[in-house]
Design a protein around this motif. Structure first.
Motif, PDB file in Angstrom:
ATOM      1  N   SER A  42     -22.363 -16.581 -11.214  1.00  0.00           N
ATOM      2  CA  SER A  42     -22.579 -15.186 -12.296  1.00  0.00           C
ATOM      3  C   SER A  42     -21.547 -14.149 -11.594  1.00  0.00           C
ATOM      4  O   SER A  42     -21.122 -13.497 -12.242  1.00  0.00           O
ATOM      5  CB  SER A  42     -23.927 -14.706 -11.715  1.00  0.00           C
ATOM      6  N   ILE A  43     -21.153 -14.251 -10.198  1.00  0.00           N
ATOM      7  CA  ILE A  43     -20.174 -13.211  -9.811  1.00  0.00           C
ATOM      8  C   ILE A  43     -18.840 -13.566 -10.147  1.00  0.00           C
ATOM      9  O   ILE A  43     -17.987 -12.702 -10.303  1.00  0.00           O
ATOM     10  CB  ILE A  43     -20.319 -13.277  -8.286  1.00  0.00           C
ATOM     11  N   LYS A  44     -18.554 -14.966 -10.472  1.00  0.00           N
ATOM     12  CA  LYS A  44     -17.158 -15.213 -11.183  1.00  0.00           C
ATOM     13  C   LYS A  44     -17.140 -14.495 -12.550  1.00  0.00           C
ATOM     14  O   LYS A  44     -15.765 -14.293 -12.722  1.00  0.00           O
ATOM     15  CB  LYS A  44     -17.089 -16.730 -10.902  1.00  0.00           C
ATOM     16  N   ILE A  45     -18.033 -14.110 -13.118  1.00  0.00           N
ATOM     17  CA  ILE A  45     -17.686 -13.614 -14.533  1.00  0.00           C
ATOM     18  C   ILE A  45     -17.576 -12.339 -14.293  1.00  0.00           C
ATOM     19  O   ILE A  45     -16.703 -11.785 -14.999  1.00  0.00           O
ATOM     20  CB  ILE A  45     -19.268 -13.880 -15.196  1.00  0.00           C
ATOM     21  N   LEU A  46     -18.202 -11.561 -13.423  1.00  0.00           N
ATOM     22  CA  LEU A  46     -17.741 -10.355 -12.976  1.00  0.00           C
ATOM     23  C   LEU A  46     -16.178 -10.328 -12.496  1.00  0.00           C
ATOM     24  O   LEU A  46     -15.427  -9.296 -12.833  1.00  0.00           O
ATOM     25  CB  LEU A  46     -18.629  -9.645 -11.825  1.00  0.00           C
ATOM     26  N   LEU A  47     -15.833 -11.312 -11.731  1.00  0.00           N
ATOM     27  CA  LEU A  47     -14.502 -11.191 -11.108  1.00  0.00           C
ATOM     28  C   LEU A  47     -13.546 -11.241 -12.123  1.00  0.00           C
ATOM     29  O   LEU A  47     -12.467 -10.424 -12.387  1.00  0.00           O
ATOM     30  CB  LEU A  47     -14.476 -12.422 -10.172  1.00  0.00           C
ATOM     31  N   GLU A  48     -13.674 -12.217 -13.060  1.00  0.00           N
ATOM     32  CA  GLU A  48     -12.700 -12.440 -14.128  1.00  0.00           C
ATOM     33  C   GLU A  48     -12.574 -11.197 -15.152  1.00  0.00           C
ATOM     34  O   GLU A  48     -11.521 -11.045 -15.466  1.00  0.00           O
ATOM     35  CB  GLU A  48     -13.177 -13.459 -15.175  1.00  0.00           C
ATOM     36  N   SER A  49     -13.684 -10.742 -15.401  1.00  0.00           N
ATOM     37  CA  SER A  49     -13.766  -9.365 -16.126  1.00  0.00           C
ATOM     38  C   SER A  49     -12.800  -8.288 -15.585  1.00  0.00           C
ATOM     39  O   SER A  49     -12.055  -7.803 -16.101  1.00  0.00           O
ATOM     40  CB  SER A  49     -15.048  -8.876 -16.312  1.00  0.00           C
ATOM     41  N   ALA A  50     -13.120  -8.156 -14.187  1.00  0.00           N
ATOM     42  CA  ALA A  50     -12.307  -6.993 -13.356  1.00  0.00           C
ATOM     43  C   ALA A  50     -11.006  -7.452 -13.310  1.00  0.00           C
ATOM     44  O   ALA A  50      -9.971  -6.537 -13.446  1.00  0.00           O
ATOM     45  CB  ALA A  50     -12.727  -6.976 -11.858  1.00  0.00           C
ATOM     46  N   ILE A  51     -10.679  -8.626 -13.132  1.00  0.00           N
ATOM     47  CA  ILE A  51      -9.203  -9.304 -13.037  1.00  0.00           C
ATOM     48  C   ILE A  51      -8.483  -8.848 -14.454  1.00  0.00           C
ATOM     49  O   ILE A  51      -7.110  -8.138 -14.707  1.00  0.00           O
ATOM     50  CB  ILE A  51      -8.905 -10.491 -12.729  1.00  0.00           C
ATOM     51  N   ARG A  52      -9.064  -9.201 -15.576  1.00  0.00           N
ATOM     52  CA  ARG A  52      -8.633  -9.206 -17.063  1.00  0.00           C
ATOM     53  C   ARG A  52      -8.338  -7.691 -17.439  1.00  0.00           C
ATOM     54  O   ARG A  52      -7.410  -7.424 -17.950  1.00  0.00           O
ATOM     55  CB  ARG A  52      -9.320 -10.053 -17.832  1.00  0.00           C
ATOM     56  N   ASN A  53      -9.253  -6.863 -16.949  1.00  0.00           N
ATOM     57  CA  ASN A  53      -9.183  -5.475 -17.318  1.00  0.00           C
ATOM     58  C   ASN A  53      -8.552  -4.645 -16.448  1.00  0.00           C
ATOM     59  O   ASN A  53      -8.627  -3.048 -16.428  1.00  0.00           O
ATOM     60  CB  ASN A  53     -10.842  -4.900 -17.536  1.00  0.00           C
ATOM     61  N   LYS A 345     -13.112 -23.362 -12.973  1.00  0.00           N
ATOM     62  CA  LYS A 345     -13.947 -23.857 -12.456  1.00  0.00           C
ATOM     63  C   LYS A 345     -15.236 -23.139 -12.425  1.00  0.00           C
ATOM     64  O   LYS A 345     -15.842 -22.374 -11.280  1.00  0.00           O
ATOM     65  CB  LYS A 345     -13.431 -23.528 -10.775  1.00  0.00           C
ATOM     66  N   MET A 346     -15.669 -22.856 -13.632  1.00  0.00           N
ATOM     67  CA  MET A 346     -16.959 -22.131 -13.845  1.00  0.00           C
ATOM     68  C   MET A 346     -17.865 -23.158 -14.672  1.00  0.00           C
ATOM     69  O   MET A 346     -18.763 -22.753 -14.945  1.00  0.00           O
ATOM     70  CB  MET A 346     -16.764 -20.980 -14.834  1.00  0.00           C
ATOM     71  N   PHE A 347     -17.682 -24.492 -14.650  1.00  0.00           N
ATOM     72  CA  PHE A 347     -18.448 -25.486 -15.188  1.00  0.00           C
ATOM     73  C   PHE A 347     -19.445 -26.109 -13.893  1.00  0.00           C
ATOM     74  O   PHE A 347     -18.750 -26.590 -12.992  1.00  0.00           O
ATOM     75  CB  PHE A 347     -17.770 -26.601 -15.969  1.00  0.00           C
ATOM     76  N   VAL A 348     -20.760 -26.277 -14.238  1.00  0.00           N
ATOM     77  CA  VAL A 348     -21.494 -26.847 -13.063  1.00  0.00           C
ATOM     78  C   VAL A 348     -21.135 -28.418 -12.974  1.00  0.00           C
ATOM     79  O   VAL A 348     -21.192 -29.151 -14.113  1.00  0.00           O
ATOM     80  CB  VAL A 348     -23.067 -26.767 -13.451  1.00  0.00           C
ATOM     81  N   ASP A 349     -20.863 -28.902 -11.887  1.00  0.00           N
ATOM     82  CA  ASP A 349     -20.853 -30.429 -11.824  1.00  0.00           C
ATOM     83  C   ASP A 349     -21.785 -30.696 -10.428  1.00  0.00           C
ATOM     84  O   ASP A 349     -21.537 -29.892  -9.411  1.00  0.00           O
ATOM     85  CB  ASP A 349     -19.195 -30.622 -11.272  1.00  0.00           C
ATOM     86  N   TYR A 350     -22.830 -31.347 -10.753  1.00  0.00           N
ATOM     87  CA  TYR A 350     -23.981 -31.577  -9.926  1.00  0.00           C
ATOM     88  C   TYR A 350     -23.507 -32.166  -8.570  1.00  0.00           C
ATOM     89  O   TYR A 350     -24.484 -32.302  -7.682  1.00  0.00           O
ATOM     90  CB  TYR A 350     -25.143 -32.099 -10.418  1.00  0.00           C
ATOM     91  N   SER A 351     -22.258 -32.770  -8.555  1.00  0.00           N
ATOM     92  CA  SER A 351     -21.895 -33.431  -7.369  1.00  0.00           C
ATOM     93  C   SER A 351     -21.147 -32.496  -6.284  1.00  0.00           C
ATOM     94  O   SER A 351     -21.073 -32.956  -5.370  1.00  0.00           O
ATOM     95  CB  SER A 351     -20.929 -34.566  -7.623  1.00  0.00           C
ATOM     96  N   GLU A 352     -20.990 -31.135  -6.812  1.00  0.00           N
ATOM     97  CA  GLU A 352     -20.114 -30.573  -5.811  1.00  0.00           C
ATOM     98  C   GLU A 352     -20.927 -29.754  -4.770  1.00  0.00           C
ATOM     99  O   GLU A 352     -22.320 -29.788  -4.970  1.00  0.00           O
ATOM    100  CB  GLU A 352     -19.610 -29.183  -6.594  1.00  0.00           C
ATOM    101  N   SER A 353     -20.319 -29.230  -3.645  1.00  0.00           N
ATOM    102  CA  SER A 353     -21.208 -28.599  -2.746  1.00  0.00           C
ATOM    103  C   SER A 353     -21.722 -27.281  -3.244  1.00  0.00           C
ATOM    104  O   SER A 353     -21.348 -26.801  -4.159  1.00  0.00           O
ATOM    105  CB  SER A 353     -20.281 -28.318  -1.474  1.00  0.00           C
ATOM    106  N   GLU A 354     -23.056 -26.797  -2.446  1.00  0.00           N
ATOM    107  CA  GLU A 354     -23.524 -25.564  -2.982  1.00  0.00           C
ATOM    108  C   GLU A 354     -22.859 -24.454  -2.739  1.00  0.00           C
ATOM    109  O   GLU A 354     -21.982 -24.073  -1.835  1.00  0.00           O
ATOM    110  CB  GLU A 354     -25.074 -25.583  -2.276  1.00  0.00           C
ATOM    111  N   ARG A 355     -23.208 -23.374  -3.698  1.00  0.00           N
ATOM    112  CA  ARG A 355     -22.474 -21.967  -3.408  1.00  0.00           C
ATOM    113  C   ARG A 355     -23.163 -21.043  -2.481  1.00  0.00           C
ATOM    114  O   ARG A 355     -24.099 -21.997  -1.715  1.00  0.00           O
ATOM    115  CB  ARG A 355     -22.819 -21.207  -4.530  1.00  0.00           C
ATOM    116  N   VAL A 356     -22.739 -20.054  -1.869  1.00  0.00           N
ATOM    117  CA  VAL A 356     -23.275 -19.271  -0.969  1.00  0.00           C
ATOM    118  C   VAL A 356     -24.254 -18.113  -1.804  1.00  0.00           C
ATOM    119  O   VAL A 356     -23.604 -17.722  -2.709  1.00  0.00           O
ATOM    120  CB  VAL A 356     -22.257 -18.432   0.004  1.00  0.00           C
TER     121      VAL A 356
END
Length: 898
Positions: A42-53, A345-356
């Motif tokens: 969810s924070i990555k979405i805020l990040l992408e918006s800030a970079i693009r704008n 890297k915004m697609f869930v892959d259930y094998s990856e390590s957990e976020r913080v």
């Protein structure tokens, strides 16, 4: 001024799997920053918006860095700008938004600016869904009859919205009868990933309805804002927000047989309320997430306002992609969405390590049990097997969220009445409204078809619903009708009285329509605590219907069960739902379908073609909508005789110079409240009471009582809405010493007056007013009129223990000062009665005020105390300096773009 985007070096091309390209995108992996990999989705979405704008003007490089460094910065309450990809409106909140835009065009003209600059700069979708009322129920003709009533009542508003869709660019209006805004958003409007002129970016949306969060189930970041904030976002202003903490909510296991998505969401709501998530994002993760259908996810996301979070987010995974295909999105679109999200890297892959995450919660889905919530709040969950005991406790308990204080000797009272020639009885807890309604559940085929299977089994065993219970079914979209008919189950719902009554937000918003006169008389004459059971998300007092004091949220199958039982005073484990045709007692377990039965019917009955057919028809409108004639022209021709659309006074006497901050001098207390005053208490959406100031205003203008319509439908008229402010019949104002109702005391004379009349008297006498309140002031719907109304009444400040997030920002947007008592303090600890006069000194220059600073409040009784001023960001201080957000936007547009 704006400069070239400093992040243009990470602009990459997204290749199609079969050659060619989808477009360009800002690549987060290209930043090569290990902190980004650990960020919540969810924070990555805020990040992408800030970079693009990022233009170093509205959005700066340092804002991007704050988001990348989220793990460190989020606990510090740092401020960031956010530009959502689009804005979503429904008609109750959309009408005043379009009224404001029309009024802003006039103000621009008067101030010498270009009125055409008042135009949405991002896509705006407005779905007309809140105007349908359940006038006709238990009838094959209900949909058509209710729509005719809807158009007769709302023709003026609809014509105004149709004018808006032509006068403003970038605005799509979805006509009445199409479905509930959040379901239309989920099934049709939600893009997941935008491709605008070859630029790819994640979909994000702010909406003028609290339950905009339903779209979070689709991996689209969306939440509710006040209409005032939404208007600013439409006009290209970045939203100022505090970078939120994110609660990681891990799901494991899978739901047990017979447990519904509604049971799950009521459990999650209670857990998150207890954890405390106000102002935060909640992000769901874990293997259990993949066991939930997208409709189940949307049900949980929808109720974010009820658990207090800004959003309850489910990142995109394979389940999301399956749903996009099911709902008729093209293969090419789904391929583009998957390719983009994987590349970034915004697609869930259930094998990856957990976020913080900021904090963690976990729920094993196997532990969820059937439950309901009530009788007055969505987070007061009651396990189904404890319901009867809980009901008896509510009858005993003193008046409150879990109490009605019915003396023991009156608890078994029987009210005898005559229902159309049939002798009938009502007792405390008897159900008079049973409604399958609201965006929460009517998007979910498993609970809708589950309810239909309950109806089928009940009909086959000979069970009936008492004829005086008002039963209704209001699906979220036409797709529901298609799959209920395709499954062959709609006839059983019809047999029990659950005919389809319309496609819109009905009982949950208070559009339940009248109950039979004989039933109403039996309730009022005998002071019966009557019950409503609805599959909605809101059950605050006075909202569902003025005469149902007990309102329970339940899954659609349980709504049918309670309708059959006829009372909430039942233990489904040990007591029968009813007696079948052979005289045999029928229990809930006899009519409850297994999870396998439900899954089988869902798989067989819910098909992609249904979604395609439904949404192809949506854009064509319907005959009643298409026949509406509307004026052309970009400036609106206000009709002074209209009781629906009226030019508001917000920009009267406005000049190009900001008025600067205002303090409060010798203000009287207009109202003194306790905890949990909702936006429904402040600005009700339901019926206009015959003895209210709003009714008087309408009657003076020749409007017949049967044409009063609701407050919600008249939000385009500030004269009515000001009179409807604090007009909820369940208002509890401490100045009235226990009396319930929309009145207050005019302190100088001691007279008891309607709130509106008292406020006008203070205004005419030249006195400011303030409001005292407890915790969670302004909880409930993101209703901008709950801030606009008090401003028009002359309220200058609200002093409360705590505020609901959206309402606090709405108060700021209308120039009202929100103040919080210090922790552990409130009006009572300071010995305040509300009979004092209040002075709040603020510096005359906005540069001398800081977000969250201490402010001294002095009273004429000699008591004084310190509060925290709840301007949370520098941008909010700028709004206050300008006299409100809309004035700020107009001055900015003239100054910046001349």
């Amino acid at each position: 001024m704006a400069t070239e985007n400093p992040f243009k070096s990470i602009l990459k091309t997204l290749q199609r799997p079969d050659g060619g390209e989808f477009g360009k995108y800002y690549s987060l992996p290209a930043l090569n920053d290990p902190r980004i990999d650990k960020l919540p989705y969810s924070i990555k979405i805020l990040l992408e918006s800030a970079i693009r704008n990022c233009d170093e003007f509205q959005v700066k490089s340092k804002d991007v860095e704050k988001i990348i460094d989220w793990e460190t910065t989020s606990p510090k309450q740092v401020e960031i700008p956010f530009k959502p990809a689009r804005v979503l409106l429904q008609d109750f909140t959309g009408v005043p938004a379009v009224v404001d835009l029309a009024c802003m065009r006039d103000a621009m003209n008067k101030l010498g600016g270009d009125s055409n600059k008042i135009n949405p700069l991002v896509p705006v979708d407005l779905v007309i869904d809140h105007s349908v009322q359940v006038d006709v129920a238990r009838s094959e003709n209900a949909v058509q009859a209710n729509m005719e009533f809807e158009f007769r009542r709302n023709k003026e508003r609809f014509a105004f919205l149709k004018w808006g869709s032509n006068a403003f660019h970038n605005m799509l209006v979805v006509p009445p009868g199409s479905g509930i805004v959040h379901q239309v958003n989920l099934e049709y409007l939600g893009r997941v990933v935008f491709n605008t002129n070859g630029m790819l970016y994640p979909d994000s949306v702010v909406g003028t309805d609290s339950h905009t969060t339903m779209i979070d189930g689709l991996g689209v970041a969306g939440w509710g804002v006040g209409g005032i904030e939404a208007e600013a976002a439409m006009l290209g202003q970045p939203m100022s927000m505090v970078l939120p903490g994110v609660v990681g909510f891990k799901l494991s296991g899978k739901l047990r047989d017979g447990v519904t998505a509604t049971d799950l969401v009521l459990t999650v709501t209670q857990m998150l309320r207890k954890h405390g998530v106000v102002g935060m994002f909640v992000e769901f993760y874990g293997e259990g997430m993949s066991e939930l259908s997208l409709a189940d996810r949307a049900t949980i996301a929808n109720m974010s306002p009820e658990y207090g979070a800004t959003m309850g987010f489910f990142p995109v995974d394979h389940v999301t992609l399956q749903y996009l295909k099911l709902t008729g999105r093209s293969d090419d679109t789904v391929s583009m969405i998957e390719s983009y999200l994987r590349a970034n890297k915004m697609f869930v892959d259930y094998s990856e390590s957990e976020r913080v995450y900021s904090s963690y919660l976990e729920l094993n889905l196997e532990e969820v049990v059937p439950c309901v919530s009530g009788p007055k709040r969505p987070h007061d969950r009651v396990p189904l097997n404890e319901m009867k005991a809980d009901w008896h406790a509510c009858l005993d308990n003193r008046v409150g969220f879990k109490g009605f204080a019915i003396p023991k000797e009156y608890q078994s009272k029987v009210a005898e009445f005559n229902f159309h020639g049939t002798p009938a009885q009502l007792r405390h807890g008897d159900v008079v409204i049973a409604a399958i309604t609201s965006c929460t559940n009517t998007s979910n085929p498993s609970v809708m078809l589950g309810a239909a299977l309950v109806a089928k089994k009940a009909c086959e065993l000979g069970l009936e619903v008492k004829p005086w219970i008002k039963t209704s079914l209001a699906p979220g979209s036409g797709v529901v009708t298609k799959y209920l008919q395709n499954s062959g189950l709609q006839k059983y719902l019809n047999h029990l009285g659950f005919h389809i009554v319309g496609y819109g937000c009905t009982t949950c918003i208070g559009n339940s329509g009248d109950i039979d006169d004989a039933v109403a008389a039996a309730i009022t004459e005998n002071d019966i605590v009557a019950a409503a059971v609805l599959s909605g998300n809101r059950n605050f007092e006075g909202r569902v219907h003025p005469l149902t004091r007990a309102n329970y949220l339940a899954s659609p199958p349980l709504v049918v069960a309670y309708a059959l039982a006829g009372s909430v005073n039942i233990d489904f484990e040990t007591e029968p739902v009813g007696v079948g045709k052979d005289g045999k007692k029928i229990f809930l377990r006899d009519i409850w379908p297994s999870s396998e039965e439900v899954a089988h019917v869902v798989q067989k009955s819910v098909l992609p073609d249904m979604f395609k057919a439904t949404y192809e028809a949506i854009t064509k409108g319907n005959p009643m909508w298409n026949q509406l004639s509307v004026p052309s022209g970009t400036l609106y021709a206000w009709d002074p005789k209209s009781t629906y659309i009226h030019e508001p006074p917000y920009f009267k006497d406005m000049t190009m110079s900001p008025p600067g901050p205002h303090g409060v001098k010798g203000a009287y207390c207009l109202l003194n409240f306790g905890d949990s005053i909702t936006t429904d208490h402040i600005s009700p959406a339901g019926s206009i009471h015959k003895d209210s100031p709003a009714a008087k205003y309408l009657m003076e203008r020749g409007v017949d009582r049967r044409d009063f319509n609701s407050y919600g439908s008249r939000r385009g008229n500030d004269e009515i809405m000001a009179r409807g402010t604090f007009a909820n019949i369940r208002l509890v104002n401490k100045l009235l010493n226990g009396e319930v109702g929309p009145k207050t005391i005019h302190i100088p004379t001691g007279e008891k007056l309607s709130v509106f009349d008292a406020a006008m008297r203070y205004k005419n006498e030249g006195h400011d007013t303030v409001i005292l309140a407890g915790a969670e002031y302004g909880s409930g719907s993101s209703r901008d009129w709950a801030a606009k109304g008090p401003m028009l009444l002359g309220v200058k400040a609200v002093i409360a223990k705590s505020f609901e997030r959206i309402h606090r920002s709405n108060l700021v947007g209308m120039g009202i000062i929100p103040l919080c008592f210090k922790p552990g303090e409130d009006a009572e600890t300071h010995g305040l009665t509300g009979h004092e006069r209040y002075t709040i000194d603020l510096p005359s220059s906005v540069s001398e005020i800081r977000p969250g600073q201490d402010v001294r409040v002095v009273t004429d009784s000699g008591k004084s105390f310190t509060c925290v001023i709840r301007f949370d960001t520098e941008v909010e201080l700028a709004y206050f300096d300008h006299g409100g957000i809309l004035q700020y936007v107009i001055r900015n547009l003239i100054n910046v773009r001349q």
